[in-house]
Design an enzyme around this catalytic site. Structure first.
Site, PDB file in Angstrom:
ATOM      1  N   SER A   1       0.839  -1.196   0.000  1.00 55.03           N
ATOM      2  CA  SER A   1       0.000   0.000   0.000  1.00 55.03           C
ATOM      3  C   SER A   1       0.883   1.259   0.000  1.00 55.03           C
ATOM      4  O   SER A   1       1.777   1.362  -0.840  1.00 55.03           O
ATOM      5  CB  SER A   1      -0.939  -0.072   1.196  1.00 55.03           C
ATOM      6  OG  SER A   1      -2.032   0.783   1.034  1.00 55.03           O
TER       7      SER A   1
ATOM      8  N   HIS B   1      -6.672  -6.027  -1.940  1.00 60.48           N
ATOM      9  CA  HIS B   1      -5.565  -5.145  -1.556  1.00 60.48           C
ATOM     10  C   HIS B   1      -4.585  -5.800  -0.591  1.00 60.48           C
ATOM     11  O   HIS B   1      -3.374  -5.682  -0.732  1.00 60.48           O
ATOM     12  CB  HIS B   1      -6.161  -3.882  -0.911  1.00 60.48           C
ATOM     13  CG  HIS B   1      -5.158  -2.826  -0.589  1.00 60.48           C
ATOM     14  ND1 HIS B   1      -4.448  -2.157  -1.565  1.00 60.48           N
ATOM     15  CD2 HIS B   1      -4.749  -2.305   0.589  1.00 60.48           C
ATOM     16  CE1 HIS B   1      -3.650  -1.264  -0.998  1.00 60.48           C
ATOM     17  NE2 HIS B   1      -3.802  -1.329   0.306  1.00 60.48           N
TER      18      HIS B   1
ATOM     19  N   ASP C   1      -8.357  -5.113  -6.320  1.00 62.85           N
ATOM     20  CA  ASP C   1      -7.980  -4.182  -5.248  1.00 62.85           C
ATOM     21  C   ASP C   1      -8.942  -2.995  -5.265  1.00 62.85           C
ATOM     22  O   ASP C   1      -9.012  -2.263  -6.248  1.00 62.85           O
ATOM     23  CB  ASP C   1      -6.542  -3.723  -5.485  1.00 62.85           C
ATOM     24  CG  ASP C   1      -5.974  -2.917  -4.323  1.00 62.85           C
ATOM     25  OD1 ASP C   1      -6.764  -2.421  -3.480  1.00 62.85           O
ATOM     26  OD2 ASP C   1      -4.748  -2.781  -4.267  1.00 62.85           O
TER      27      ASP C   1
END
Lengths: 437, 456
Positions: free
Chosen positions: B275, B402, B367
């Site tokens: 991330s 994600h 994601d």
């Protein structure tokens, strides 16, 4: 273009296992034909250090797999997947007569496995290893519960397998050294058998009153198992080693209250004055103390105390009256008890009486007296403190030869578990859980 | 429905009751005098999180329905459950490595399905995100049971035939956990057992903040020193906690700390980021004079998603951050658009042409929290234009979300993001089975990539 130094990779799988589980030690990422020593180091509870080591040479891929490759020299040789454990011995300079026994079973036995460059024979603790990992060996599987037992004036610990149960039960007896030794019962519970380790020579009650326990003590222990809500009262076994065999056979054959599904007797004898108390049995053995011999190292050989095997029926448990399956495990080089000879005599008695179909004998050449769970280090002799008053400390000769004894332990344990499972679990009438074999 | 004694009972229940009365319904004998009682085994029973476990049932009647059920309690006391329906084969065994699940938390043959398929048990708190073990020194304890018939765990009574308890650890024996608060750097270092020196990883997570230790603990369990670094939302960092108040010098100090450590190879250090951690990793490798041996980037942007306050990368508070948030029908927020390349602050876009080390970029195609596909494309184009496409390994997983994390842990498609100023549930994306497959495959490839670039 710089040549980076090789980054050796050492792994042991599983890194957390049960004491009787095998592991795989893998060394990778070295050059082919590289000479190395794999070393194991363990510090036991009383602070002594134990080590084992073996010499290997990497193969064409720069790898050593201890489970598949032969050790060229060291504390073991040849292909021995578990040699790093069963060949552990006290480090140079240690006291003599050491025996490794884990008394606290809630924590694992921690072993450090390292790789050293070259074929080293000594001085490991002064060298820097190439790599090192830590391995945990557990006596208790996850979920096994340890329950101290004080009911009925017992000194005992019960180990319950994980799960709801109900489970078959087992009474676990050690020998003449006394004390409350828990590790075998913990391991059996890890295999699904609710097991109670019982101290019957040095229990609290004897310390307080000075009197030795008698048959009712064992019957109480049996009853605690039988009445336990998570134990199947109709499926209880007894396991005895050494003097524990004497108690087991007497209970199995003569006790009105104790009804065993099966019995396992390791390194013991049926020779005892029947109808006598535990104290009287010990006195009988002591009465033959003049037959004690000493070897060239002044180590005590007690096997002759029970030889020759009496013909007088009042001095032997009447094996013909045994009604449950019995597994006898004996080492032919037992220098402490004449276990093999007694096993043969028991076999003959049962053949004459017609109940020999109940008997299985496992007899191991060159194995000694202390036939314990597998992969534990071997002691041909060790210091032994008697439970007499006053106690005497001697160097007892157990017998056995390292490799043969270690193989015997592995084989006997496996067969014992199968025997117990067949007799305790076969033909269950309602669901019982048996987690973890 | 059948009327039985005047009461309407579903057929299924009636059949089961009959099965209890006569133990031989349809020829099924669950217990027998010539077969030991049922047994459930899990091997290894104490394993690392990324170890496969072999789960098997034995001594069952042949061709019969059974349910294998797993239950686990998280550190916070939440109960997670999974179950799968099987039919035993002709020799009375069920083997999760061989047999397909025909119903339950997952379908098909999935040896580790009971683990990645864990879901909060009915009645659990909302919005849980499971794979966040705070105390990495203790294991997860899993209770697995073998139940008669095709049932769900909440159906009581169900007959438990056998059970086994297993432990799953983030830390192998001998791994050392060291809290680091040095030179202003806030983090936790995990060292493998042994003298070293070891290759190492700098481990960076996302804007959720705090200190996430479990991936580092696993790297150390696999022989790499690993340093989890906090950069936002930690009480020992300069405040306020909702901003990044540390800049390039901070990350360089962290990297230097690793290099200076006597048990770390100074020239064998990689960086892994998830991330926002991806941006930090790329920035460090391209701008700051640090030379990592390799980079692993998971689902993150090639530029900052937050306006930078200074050239060193500290951020400033701005309400504009929320303008790219989107909401679904349930009011769950997706941050995805925030990291679209067009929405990244242009001066923060990393100059990837300066990259000199191998880069692995992992994309979860579902994601919903970051524009991973678009950023991966951007990175690929930039490297290609600079003649450096051979540095890039791109892994792309359809159906994965994600949070591509170490394997065999469940994925949450959404979880609680904040309670104040308002309760917000954020969408991570990812569908159960493909996400689990992505975690398993990517972890394997991550370890291989580290092996190649850090150990050889």
């Amino acid at each position: 273009m710089s040549m980076k130094p090789l980054c050796v990779k050492l792994s042991v799988q599983p890194s957390r296992g049960l004491v009787d589980e095998k592991f795989t030690v893998l060394v990778q990422n070295l050059l082919p034909g590289f000479q190395l020593t794999v070393h194991a180091l363990h510090q036991c509870e009383d602070g002594h250090s134990w080590e084992a080591f073996a010499h290997y040479t990497t193969d064409a891929t720069g790898t050593v797999n201890v489970s598949q490759d032969p050790s060229l020299d060291g504390t073991y040789s040849g292909v021995e997947p578990m040699g790093l454990l069963w060949s552990l011995r006290p480090v140079p300079g240690s006291k003599s007569g050491l025996r490794m026994r884990k008394m606290n079973v809630l924590t694992p036995m921690v072993v450090t496995i390292s790789v050293y460059q070259g074929h080293q024979m000594e001085g490991f603790l002064d060298r820097v290893s190439l790599a090192s990992v830590v391995v945990e060996r557990w006596y208790m599987a996850p979920g096994v519960r340890r329950v101290p037992i004080t009911d009925g004036k017992l000194t005992a610990t019960l180990f319950l397998p994980s799960g709801a149960g109900p489970f078959p039960g087992l009474l676990d007896l050690w020998g003449g050294g006394g004390k409350l030794v828990e590790y075998r019962a913990a391991l059996l519970a890890s295999h699904g058998i609710a097991s109670m380790a019982l101290d019957y020579l040095t229990p609290q009650i004897t310390k307080e009153t000075g009197k030795m326990v008698d048959n009712d003590y064992f019957e109480t222990a049996y009853r605690v198992l039988e009445q336990h809500p998570q134990i199947l009262g109709s499926r209880i076994a007894m396991l005895g080693l050494s003097f524990g065999t004497s108690v087991t056979l007497r209970m199995a054959v003569y006790s009105q209250d104790v009804k065993l599904s099966c019995a396992v007797c390791i390194s013991g004898s049926h020779v005892q004055p029947i109808g006598g108390s535990v104290e009287q049995i010990l006195a009988y053995f002591n009465g033959n103390a003049d037959k004690t011999r000493f070897d060239e190292n002044n180590q005590v050989i007690w096997r002759d105390l029970l030889l020759p095997i009496p013909t007088d029926p009042s001095l032997k448990v009447d094996m013909g009256r045994l009604q449950c399956p019995l597994l006898l495990v004996v080492g032919e080089d037992d220098q402490n008890w004449p276990a093999h000879e007694c096993a043969m005599d028991m076999k003959e008695m049962m053949e004459r009486a017609g109940n020999s179909h109940l008997l299985t004998v496992l007899s191991y050449k060159n194995a000694g007296h202390l036939i314990e769970p597998p992969f534990m280090p071997f002691a041909r002799a060790s210091t032994f403190k008697t439970v007499t008053n006053p106690p005497t400390k001697v160097m007892a000769l157990w017998g056995g030869e390292l490799v043969a004894h270690s193989r015997a332990q592995e084989d006997a344990w496996r067969k014992m578990l199968v025997f117990l499972r067949e007799n305790l679990y076969g033909g269950m009438k309602h669901g019982a859980s048996f987690s973890n074999l | 429905m059948i009327a039985l004694g005047g009461k309407m009972i579903p057929c299924y229940t009636v059949q089961r009751n009959l099965a209890c009365i006569q133990r031989t319904v349809g020829g099924v004998r669950w217990t027998s005098s010539c077969r030991p009682a049922p047994l459930l085994t899990a091997s290894p029973v104490r394993a690392l999180i990324d170890d496969k476990i072999s789960i098997r049932g034995h001594f069952l009647p042949p061709r019969c329905p059974v349910t294998v059920c797993a239950q686990m309690q998280s550190d916070d006391g939440d109960l997670w459950e999974a179950f799968a329906h099987f039919n035993t084969n002709s020799d009375g065994t069920v083997n999760l490595t061989r047999d397909p699940s025909v119903g339950g938390s997952y379908l098909g043959c999935e040896p580790m399905g009971l683990l990645w398929g864990l879901q909060p048990a009915p009645g659990a708190r909302e919005g849980l995100r499971q794979a966040e073990k705070k105390k990495v020194e203790t294991p997860y304890v899993m209770l697995m049971s073998l139940l008669k018939g095709h049932v769900s765990p909440s159906e009581r009574p169900s007959t438990e035939l056998a059970a086994v308890t297993a432990e799953r650890w983030y830390m192998a024996p001998g791994v050392r956990r060291i809290e680091i608060r040095q030179n202003g750097v806030v983090g936790t270092l995990f060292l493998p057992p042994g003298p070293g020196p070891f290759p190492a990883m700098l481990d960076l997570w996302g804007m959720g903040g705090g200190l996430v230790e479990y991936r580092s603990a696993l790297f150390a369990s696999r022989g790499y020193a690993s340093f989890s670094l906090a950069y936002i939302g930690h009480k020992d960092l300069p405040g306020p906690q909702n901003l990044i108040n540390v800049g390039d010098p901070y990350y360089k100090s962290a990297f230097q700390l690793l290099q200076d450590h006597p048990q770390v190879y100074p020239d064998r250090i990689g960086i892994i980021g998830l991330s926002f951690g991806v941006y930090l990793a790329l920035r460090l490798a391209s701008h700051s004079g640090i030379k990592p041996s390799c980079l692993i980037c998971i689902n993150g942007p090639a530029g900052s998603t937050i306006k930078l306050a200074d050239a060193d990368g500290r951020t400033e508070q701005t309400e504009n951050d929320q303008k790219y948030w989107t909401y679904d029908d349930q009011g769950n927020v997706s941050f995805r658009a925030v990291s679209l390349p067009a929405n990244l602050s242009p001066e923060s876009k990393v100059k990837l042409e300066h990259l000199t080390c191998p880069l692995m970029y992992i994309v979860g195609e579902d994601d919903l929290s970051a524009s991973s596909v678009e950023n991966a494309n951007l990175i690929e184009e930039t490297l290609s234009a600079a003649g450096k496409s051979q540095l890039l390994t791109r892994l792309s997983y359809p159906g994965a979300g994600h949070l591509i994390e170490p394997p065999y842990t469940p994925n949450s498609r959404a979880s609680l993001w904040s309670v104040k100023p308002q309760k917000l549930v954020t969408l991570w994306g990812g569908h159960l089975a493909p996400h689990a497959a992505a975690q398993e495959d990517s972890w394997k490839k991550i370890l291989e990539f580290m092996e190649t670039n850090l150990r050889h």
